[in-house]
Scaffold this motif. Sequence first.
Motif, PDB file in Angstrom:
ATOM      1  N   ASP A 441       5.874  -8.085  -7.419  1.00  0.00           N
ATOM      2  CA  ASP A 441       4.615  -7.372  -7.638  1.00  0.00           C
ATOM      3  C   ASP A 441       4.770  -6.152  -8.540  1.00  0.00           C
ATOM      4  O   ASP A 441       3.765  -5.473  -8.843  1.00  0.00           O
ATOM      5  N   GLY A 444       2.474  -5.851 -11.801  1.00  0.00           N
ATOM      6  CA  GLY A 444       1.083  -5.535 -11.510  1.00  0.00           C
ATOM      7  C   GLY A 444       0.906  -4.123 -10.987  1.00  0.00           C
ATOM      8  O   GLY A 444      -0.058  -3.426 -11.340  1.00  0.00           O
ATOM      9  N   ASP A 445       1.821  -3.675 -10.130  1.00  0.00           N
ATOM     10  CA  ASP A 445       1.727  -2.323  -9.583  1.00  0.00           C
ATOM     11  C   ASP A 445       1.879  -1.269 -10.676  1.00  0.00           C
ATOM     12  O   ASP A 445       1.163  -0.254 -10.685  1.00  0.00           O
ATOM     13  N   GLN A 447       1.222  -1.725 -13.866  1.00  0.00           N
ATOM     14  CA  GLN A 447       0.028  -1.781 -14.695  1.00  0.00           C
ATOM     15  C   GLN A 447      -1.116  -0.992 -14.065  1.00  0.00           C
ATOM     16  O   GLN A 447      -1.883  -0.300 -14.759  1.00  0.00           O
ATOM     17  N   HIS A 448      -1.214  -1.039 -12.756  1.00  0.00           N
ATOM     18  CA  HIS A 448      -2.228  -0.259 -12.043  1.00  0.00           C
ATOM     19  C   HIS A 448      -2.028   1.234 -12.298  1.00  0.00           C
ATOM     20  O   HIS A 448      -3.002   1.976 -12.545  1.00  0.00           O
ATOM     21  N   ILE A 449      -0.785   1.683 -12.252  1.00  0.00           N
ATOM     22  CA  ILE A 449      -0.500   3.094 -12.531  1.00  0.00           C
ATOM     23  C   ILE A 449      -0.858   3.441 -13.967  1.00  0.00           C
ATOM     24  O   ILE A 449      -1.491   4.473 -14.239  1.00  0.00           O
ATOM     25  N   ASP A 451      -2.996   2.176 -15.851  1.00  0.00           N
ATOM     26  CA  ASP A 451      -4.449   2.170 -16.050  1.00  0.00           C
ATOM     27  C   ASP A 451      -5.133   3.383 -15.426  1.00  0.00           C
ATOM     28  O   ASP A 451      -6.150   3.858 -15.952  1.00  0.00           O
ATOM     29  N   ASP A 452      -4.593   3.903 -14.316  1.00  0.00           N
ATOM     30  CA  ASP A 452      -5.322   4.898 -13.522  1.00  0.00           C
ATOM     31  C   ASP A 452      -4.611   6.230 -13.351  1.00  0.00           C
ATOM     32  O   ASP A 452      -5.110   7.109 -12.646  1.00  0.00           O
ATOM     33  N   SER A 453      -3.450   6.432 -13.957  1.00  0.00           N
ATOM     34  CA  SER A 453      -2.669   7.640 -13.707  1.00  0.00           C
ATOM     35  C   SER A 453      -3.427   8.916 -14.087  1.00  0.00           C
ATOM     36  O   SER A 453      -4.116   8.973 -15.108  1.00  0.00           O
ATOM     37  N   ASP A 550       2.398   7.367  -1.896  1.00  0.00           N
ATOM     38  CA  ASP A 550       1.603   6.165  -1.664  1.00  0.00           C
ATOM     39  C   ASP A 550       0.532   6.390  -0.601  1.00  0.00           C
ATOM     40  O   ASP A 550      -0.134   5.450  -0.165  1.00  0.00           O
ATOM     41  N   PRO A 566       1.060   2.590  -5.653  1.00  0.00           N
ATOM     42  CA  PRO A 566       0.666   1.575  -4.668  1.00  0.00           C
ATOM     43  C   PRO A 566       1.705   1.460  -3.551  1.00  0.00           C
ATOM     44  O   PRO A 566       2.891   1.746  -3.742  1.00  0.00           O
ATOM     45  N   GLN A 580       5.127   7.336 -13.026  1.00  0.00           N
ATOM     46  CA  GLN A 580       4.278   8.531 -13.020  1.00  0.00           C
ATOM     47  C   GLN A 580       4.996   9.727 -13.644  1.00  0.00           C
ATOM     48  O   GLN A 580       4.404  10.499 -14.408  1.00  0.00           O
TER      49      GLN A 580
END
Length: 609
Positions: A441, A444-445, A447-449, A451-453, A550, A566, A580
Amino acid sequence: MCGIIGCVGRDERTVETLVHGLEKLEYRGYDSAGIGVVGDGLSVSKTAGEIEALSQKLSEQSLAGTVGIGHTRWSTHGPPTDENAHPHQDCTGRVAVVHNGIIENYQELREELTAAGHRFSSDTDTEVVPHLIEDALEAGAEPEAAFRSAIDRIDGSYAIGALIEGTEALFAARNDSPLVVGLGLDAEGDGSAELTGDGPYFIASDVPAFRDYTARVIYLEDGEFARLDGGVSVTDSDGIPVEKSVETITWDAEETGKSGYDHYMLKEIHEQPRALRQCLSGRIDELGGAVDIEEVGDLSPTGVQFVACGTSYHAGLYAAQLFNQAGVPAQAFLASEYASSPPPVGDDLVVGITQSGETADTLSALREAANRGAETLAVTNTVGSTAARECDHALYIRSGPEIGVAATKTFAGQLAALNLLSLATVEGGRSRRAVVPALRDLSGDIQHILDDSAASEVAEIYADSNAYFFIGRRYQFPVALEGALKLKEISYEHAEGFAAGELKHGPLALVTPNTPVFAIAIGDGDAARKTVGNIKEVEARGAPVVAVTDGRNDAAMYADYVLEVPETHPRAAALLANVQLQLLAYHIANDLGRPIDKPRNLAKSVTVE
C-alpha cells in the motif's frame, strides 16, 4: 563529484556533444567547467563558474575537432579558478587531461617535474599527468605508450581521459573512480576486447552524460585502459586485451528531465510511488505474503553489519532495527569509520548501502569486510556499479535515475529494499503477513500525502527560524536524522535530528520559541506515548511543535501544526513520515531561494575518501 565526458566520432558536433554531456552531469556538483578537442590542433576552453559561463566563452571562440573531452570540477586541490579548471595541459600544449579522484603522490611528482624544467599553472594534483605524458612523448614513446607510462607513475584514485595532439584517439583509465564507455549503435564485437564501427563512442563518469545518444555500455574495472578511435579496445595494466560484456541501459533519457517540475528534487519526491512499485515488483506475493528476492539467493545470516554514508547510513540504522527486531544481531557503521570496527563474526553478512554504487568510503569498507572473509551484499540503485560488481550479491532498489543531489526517492527505495531483505532472509511468516500488505500500500499512501500535504504552509510559517529540531523513536529515529539532513543540505539552515528520548539530555538547552521541533509520533504504542511526553517538554519551554502523526495518539493535541500520514505498519510509516519531511525541506529551501538541485559544496556521488 566531478563529471567527465569524452567522445569520438561526433565530428562537427563534438563541441556541442561535450557541452550537452556536461549539462547532464551538473547534478554531480561542480564549480568550474571546460572542454578540449583535437582537430587541426589541440584546443582547450575552460572557466570557473557554471556551464553557462563556459558556453558564453565558447561562443567567442572557434573550437572544432573530431575527438574531445569535457569536465565539471568539484574543488579539492585549489580553489575554483580558471587555472584550476580542467582540462589541464603540458608545457607544449600537445596534451590535455581530465581527471576525477585524488593523486596521492602528486606533490612528489610535481617537485620532480619542476626540477626537470616543467612549468605548472594550477594548484591541482591533476596537472602532473599531462606533464608525465609529455616526458614520455619526448623520450620517444608512442601516444598510447606515453599515456600508460604516466598512469603507471601515479598513486591514488582516478578516472582519466586524455587527448594528444596529432592523434584522433581518446585514451582512458580508471582506478577506484567510476568510468563507463558508451558504444554507438553500429558498434560490433567478435567476443574479443575490440569493438569496431563508425561509432560514436563515449567515456563518462556516469551514463546520463551520453544517454541521449546510446544505451549500450561497458564498465571499466580498476586497472583497465581504453582506447577509443574507430572502435574501442580495452586492455589491462600489462596491455593484455580484456573481453568486456556489453550491457544495455533500461531507463529512457527522458527520465533525467524535470518533466515540468521546477526542480529535480520535487520531481523525484513525486516519483516515489512509481519508484516503490518498481522496487517491489515481482518480489512480493501480495496474496500469500511471500517475499522472494532472486538476486540474494538463500542467504540466512546470523548477524549483519551495515556500512554506508550520509542518507544511506540512515537507511542502515533503520535496517539494523529490522534485523534486531527479528532476533538477528545487526549494527550500522559509518563507512569511513569501519576500518576500526569489530570484525564480522562467523556467518555475518556485511551490507554496503550506496545509491551510486561508487561511494569511495563504502567501497573501502566493503573491501575491508571481504578481506576479513565476510560475505558481502550491495544495496544500490546502479546496475553495473563497482559495488554491485565487487560484492558477492547485489540487491537493486530500482528507483531509476536520481539527478537531485539530495537523495529522496532512492532513500525510500533503500528502506523498501531493506524491508524485503529482512523479510526474505530472517523473518518468519507472521512478520511477512503483517508487513507485506503495508509495503504493497506504500505507493497509494505516499500519493495521498503528495496530494494533500500541508508541508508548504508549514514551511512558509517557519522558514525564518533560527534552527530546526527533528525527533523520533525506533523506526522513526533514522527518519528524524534524515529529515534534518535534508533540510540542512538544501536550505543551509541549522537542523539536527535526535532520538526523542535524548532531547532532555542536553539539546533541550537549545530550544527556544524560534526553534520549531518536528516530532514523529506514529501509532498508539509505548514509543508514541513517550514521544508525546517529549512534545510536552518542548511545548513547556515555548518551542513550536509540528507533529508528523497518523492520529492514533495525542500528538496533535499538543502540536501547533500537524503533518498527517495514513495509518499503516510502523515500518512502512517511516517511509510516509519521511515524505512529509522531504516536502518540508524542499519548501523551506524554495521559500529561502536556495539552489535546491545544486547545493553548495555538495556532490551527488562522492568518489574520494
